[in-house]
Design an enzyme around this catalytic site. Structure first.
Site, PDB file in Angstrom:
ATOM      1  N   ASP A  21       0.712  -1.509  -0.356  1.00 28.29           N
ATOM      2  CA  ASP A  21       0.097   0.106  -0.305  1.00 28.29           C
ATOM      3  C   ASP A  21       0.867   1.106  -0.244  1.00 28.29           C
ATOM      4  OD1 ASP A  21      -2.200   1.270  -0.139  1.00 28.29           O
ATOM      5  OD2 ASP A  21      -3.344   1.115   1.747  1.00 28.29           O
ATOM      6  N   ASN A  23       1.174   3.504  -3.125  1.00 27.93           N
ATOM      7  CA  ASN A  23       1.629   3.931  -4.059  1.00 27.93           C
ATOM      8  C   ASN A  23       0.886   5.215  -4.448  1.00 27.93           C
ATOM      9  OD1 ASN A  23       2.546   1.454  -4.589  1.00 27.93           O
ATOM     10  ND2 ASN A  23       0.937   0.099  -6.274  1.00 27.93           N
ATOM     11  N   ASN A  69     -10.697  -2.396  -5.326  1.00 29.36           N
ATOM     12  CA  ASN A  69     -10.076  -1.277  -6.484  1.00 29.36           C
ATOM     13  C   ASN A  69     -11.242  -1.350  -7.335  1.00 29.36           C
ATOM     14  OD1 ASN A  69      -7.132  -3.022  -4.924  1.00 29.36           O
ATOM     15  ND2 ASN A  69      -8.284  -0.993  -4.021  1.00 29.36           N
TER      16      ASN A  69
HETATM   17  C1  IPE Z   1      -5.552  -2.470  -0.013  1.00 31.63           C
HETATM   18  O1  IPE Z   1      -4.973  -1.496  -0.439  1.00 31.63           O
HETATM   19  C2  IPE Z   1      -5.533  -3.383  -1.170  1.00 31.63           C
HETATM   20  C3  IPE Z   1      -4.145  -3.391  -2.077  1.00 31.63           C
HETATM   21  C4  IPE Z   1      -2.677  -2.826  -1.596  1.00 31.63           C
HETATM   22  C5  IPE Z   1      -3.916  -4.097  -3.697  1.00 31.63           C
HETATM   23  P1  IPE Z   1      -6.063   0.259  -0.736  1.00 31.63           P
HETATM   24  O2  IPE Z   1      -5.255   1.203  -0.331  1.00 31.63           O
HETATM   25  O3  IPE Z   1      -6.693  -0.803  -1.567  1.00 31.63           O
HETATM   26  O4  IPE Z   1      -7.060  -0.348   1.218  1.00 31.63           O
HETATM   27  P2  IPE Z   1      -8.211   0.494   2.015  1.00 31.63           P
HETATM   28  O5  IPE Z   1      -9.146   1.718   0.517  1.00 31.63           O
HETATM   29  O6  IPE Z   1      -7.079   1.943   1.911  1.00 31.63           O
HETATM   30  O7  IPE Z   1      -8.458   0.510   2.964  1.00 31.63           O
HETATM   31  C1  IPE Z   2      -1.870   0.251  -3.071  1.00 32.64           C
HETATM   32  O1  IPE Z   2      -1.891   1.511  -3.470  1.00 32.64           O
HETATM   33  C2  IPE Z   2      -2.014  -0.327  -4.934  1.00 32.64           C
HETATM   34  C3  IPE Z   2      -3.399  -0.751  -4.922  1.00 32.64           C
HETATM   35  C4  IPE Z   2      -4.360  -0.708  -4.302  1.00 32.64           C
HETATM   36  C5  IPE Z   2      -3.880  -1.254  -6.753  1.00 32.64           C
HETATM   37  P1  IPE Z   2      -2.383   2.732  -3.270  1.00 32.64           P
HETATM   38  O2  IPE Z   2      -2.643   3.327  -4.647  1.00 32.64           O
HETATM   39  O3  IPE Z   2      -3.802   1.973  -2.488  1.00 32.64           O
HETATM   40  O4  IPE Z   2      -1.526   4.112  -2.644  1.00 32.64           O
HETATM   41  P2  IPE Z   2      -2.728   5.270  -1.636  1.00 32.64           P
HETATM   42  O5  IPE Z   2      -2.698   4.420  -0.494  1.00 32.64           O
HETATM   43  O6  IPE Z   2      -3.547   5.574  -2.436  1.00 32.64           O
HETATM   44  O7  IPE Z   2      -1.411   5.477  -1.111  1.00 32.64           O
HETATM   45 MG    MG Z   3      -4.550   2.315  -1.036  1.00 29.58          MG
END
Ligand code: IPE
Ligand code: IPE
Ligand code: MG
Length: 246
Positions: A21, A23, A69
């Protein structure tokens, strides 16, 4: 790493699962598009696959895309799958050279065709490997997986005829686990989540009943083999008791 300070003194955790998490925040902090964060995240994932495999981890599961997602913008979703195709195509040779077996859990039936084809090729081309199993959770949600397992068990009971109530009463936790997409994979010993969030977000709910959790503030694109080792060291400092007492 200095001699004697190896985090693997107790051996590597057999199964490490990671919620990759942060990115988006990584990109935002640099004034870049979210997609460049996902790209950097793929690079971090490549390093961690190699490092975990070199360190003797037997199973590495990464949460790459959750059922929830799909709620993100079309641009972000298609960008993520485009990067995934790039990753599997560029890294296939390296995965095979490192003897890594790739598999996927989750419902990835509705991902773009080219991403699905690239993944299936990778799964097929690494199927004869005998080293670390690299499990990509894609379109994965633990509640959906648990519900699916319940459905499969119910169908088995109905199909087998006879006394359904007696069959239901005899069902064990192992019978249930055998219907999950993680069937045959030992439960994760260590679950790591990056980016400072402290929740599971629908990841391996059944399987992590006795996992150790390590949370790090590092954003996923900045997650290095050294940080992985720090998480393993924290894990190795824990006492796992499984409810019993010596
Ligand atoms: C969890 O991260 C899913 C992945 C890392 C693929 P999210 O960013 O989607 O989760 P929440 O929304 O913060 O709970
Ligand atoms: C994790 O990074 C990757 C996926 C959930 C696909 P995020 O895209 O959730 O990154 P943040 O949480 O918005 O920083
Ligand atoms: Mg995230």
């Amino acid at each position: 790493m200095a001699q004697g300070s190896s985090p693997y003194t107790k051996g590597a955790p057999r199964h490490v699962a990671i919620v990759m998490d942060g990115n988006g925040r990584w990109a935002e902090r640099r004034g870049k598009l979210r997609l460049s964060g996902h790209n950097a995240g793929m690079n971090a994932m490549t390093e961690i696959v190699r490092h975990a495999s070199d360190s003797g981890v037997e199973y590495l599961t990464v949460y790459a895309f959750s059922t929830e997602n799909w709620k993100r913008s079309e641009d972000e979703v298609s960008g993520i799958f485009g990067l995934l195709v790039k990753f599997v195509e560029l890294k296939l040779r390296e995965l095979v050279d490192n003897d890594v077996v790739v598999s996927v859990i989750g419902d990835y039936s509705s991902i773009p065709k080219d991403a699905k084809a690239a993944l299936e090729r990778t799964i097929a081309d690494t199927s004869a490997c005998t080293g670390m199993r690299f499990i990509i959770a894609l379109g994965y949600g633990s509640r959906a997986d648990i519900l699916n397992a319940a459905r499969k068990l119910a169908l088995d009971v109905v199909d087998s005829g006879g006394d359904a109530a007696a069959r239901l009463a005899r069902l064990t936790e192992s019978d249930f686990a055998a219907k999950l997409s993680t069937s045959g994979v030992p439960d994760p010993d260590l679950v790591i989540r990056t980016s400072g969030e402290k929740r599971l977000s629908n990841f391996l709910l059944w399987e992590s009943a006795y996992s150790e959790f390590v949370f790090t503030d590092v954003l996923w694109p900045d997650f290095t083999p050294a940080e992985f080792d720090r998480c393993v060291a924290e894990y190795n400092g824990r006492e796992r008791r499984y409810g019993g007492r010596g």
